[in-house]
Design an enzyme around this catalytic site. Structure first.
Site, PDB file in Angstrom:
ATOM      1  N   MET A 115      -6.473  11.312  33.691  1.00  0.00           N
ATOM      2  CA  MET A 115      -6.086  10.579  34.886  1.00  0.00           C
ATOM      3  C   MET A 115      -6.212   9.080  34.596  1.00  0.00           C
ATOM      4  O   MET A 115      -7.191   8.439  34.976  1.00  0.00           O
ATOM      5  CB  MET A 115      -6.957  10.960  36.079  1.00  0.00           C
ATOM      6  N   PRO A 116      -5.230   8.509  33.895  1.00  0.00           N
ATOM      7  CA  PRO A 116      -5.296   7.081  33.577  1.00  0.00           C
ATOM      8  C   PRO A 116      -5.276   6.220  34.842  1.00  0.00           C
ATOM      9  O   PRO A 116      -4.396   6.358  35.692  1.00  0.00           O
ATOM     10  CB  PRO A 116      -4.045   6.848  32.728  1.00  0.00           C
ATOM     11  N   HIS A 117      -6.272   5.337  34.936  1.00  0.00           N
ATOM     12  CA  HIS A 117      -6.385   4.409  36.061  1.00  0.00           C
ATOM     13  C   HIS A 117      -7.303   3.274  35.650  1.00  0.00           C
ATOM     14  O   HIS A 117      -8.103   3.415  34.729  1.00  0.00           O
ATOM     15  CB  HIS A 117      -6.932   5.117  37.308  1.00  0.00           C
ATOM     16  N   ALA A 118      -7.155   2.162  36.324  1.00  0.00           N
ATOM     17  CA  ALA A 118      -8.013   1.001  36.097  1.00  0.00           C
ATOM     18  C   ALA A 118      -8.429   0.464  37.458  1.00  0.00           C
ATOM     19  O   ALA A 118      -8.030   0.987  38.502  1.00  0.00           O
ATOM     20  CB  ALA A 118      -7.257  -0.057  35.291  1.00  0.00           C
ATOM     21  N   TYR A 171     -13.042   7.903  29.494  1.00  0.00           N
ATOM     22  CA  TYR A 171     -13.441   8.103  30.893  1.00  0.00           C
ATOM     23  C   TYR A 171     -12.330   8.712  31.738  1.00  0.00           C
ATOM     24  O   TYR A 171     -12.587   9.264  32.807  1.00  0.00           O
ATOM     25  CB  TYR A 171     -13.907   6.779  31.515  1.00  0.00           C
TER      26      TYR A 171
END
Length: 183
Positions: A87-90, A78
């Protein structure tokens, strides 16, 4: 087409683009949260290595990076948003402590199992401690940054952290997006 010719064909940035991109770039410059040509064996290592500067600056803890990896395992890549770019994010509640960014280029691209956008060689990390900041501050700024193909090409050419910072400074000063040079 060379970079200078391509730069001349890019439309001038809008004032909204410049305002959003400046906050993102200001953070990267002030925190010096960039890494050029980082080595990673796979996408998981790329996330943990690249996200380390967010942990060091106090924007998140290790749980945040683990949540990114776990979510990718569960739902797929994702975080891969464009060819070669992730775009690494949580979610904020998964370990974010503030708003912050990190930009990492990889020495060798890694596969995220995204058939349309693999391999990935640029990771732009974001942490935000509230859902509003997550969307308004982060995602918009990163998307605008990624929408500039000349800037992305120049970023890929940077061999050192200093060159990335010089490039970001040139964007902040307006020379990259307006046709000047950064070096």
């Amino acid at each position: 087409m060379n970079v200078d010719a391509a730069r001349r064909t890019v439309n001038p940035p809008s004032p909204a683009f410049l305002e959003w991109i400046m906050r993102f770039i200001d953070y990267l410059l002030n925190a010096r949260s960039v890494a050029a040509r980082s080595a990673a064996r796979d996408w998981e290592e790329a996330i943990f290595k690249g996200g380390d500067s967010l942990v060091r600056t106090g924007c998140c803890d290790e749980r945040y990076l683990a949540a990114i990896v776990e979510k990718c395992r569960e739902v797929g890549p994702y975080i891969v948003i464009a060819p070669g770019i992730a775009m690494p994010h949580a979610r904020p509640e998964e370990g974010a402590k503030g708003v912050g960014f990190s930009l990492v280029t990889l020495s060798s691209p890694v596969e995220f199992d995204d058939t349309d956008n693999d391999p990935v060689d640029i990771l732009i990390f974001m942490a935000a401690d509230s859902a509003a900041a997550h969307v308004q501050e982060g995602v918009s700024q990163i998307a605008d940054f990624c929408d500039n193909p000349v800037l992305i090409d120049r970023l890929r050419a940077c061999a050192t952290d200093g060159e990335i910072l010089d490039l970001l400074l040139s964007v902040e000063l307006g020379s990259t997006t307006r046709g000047g040079t950064s070096r």
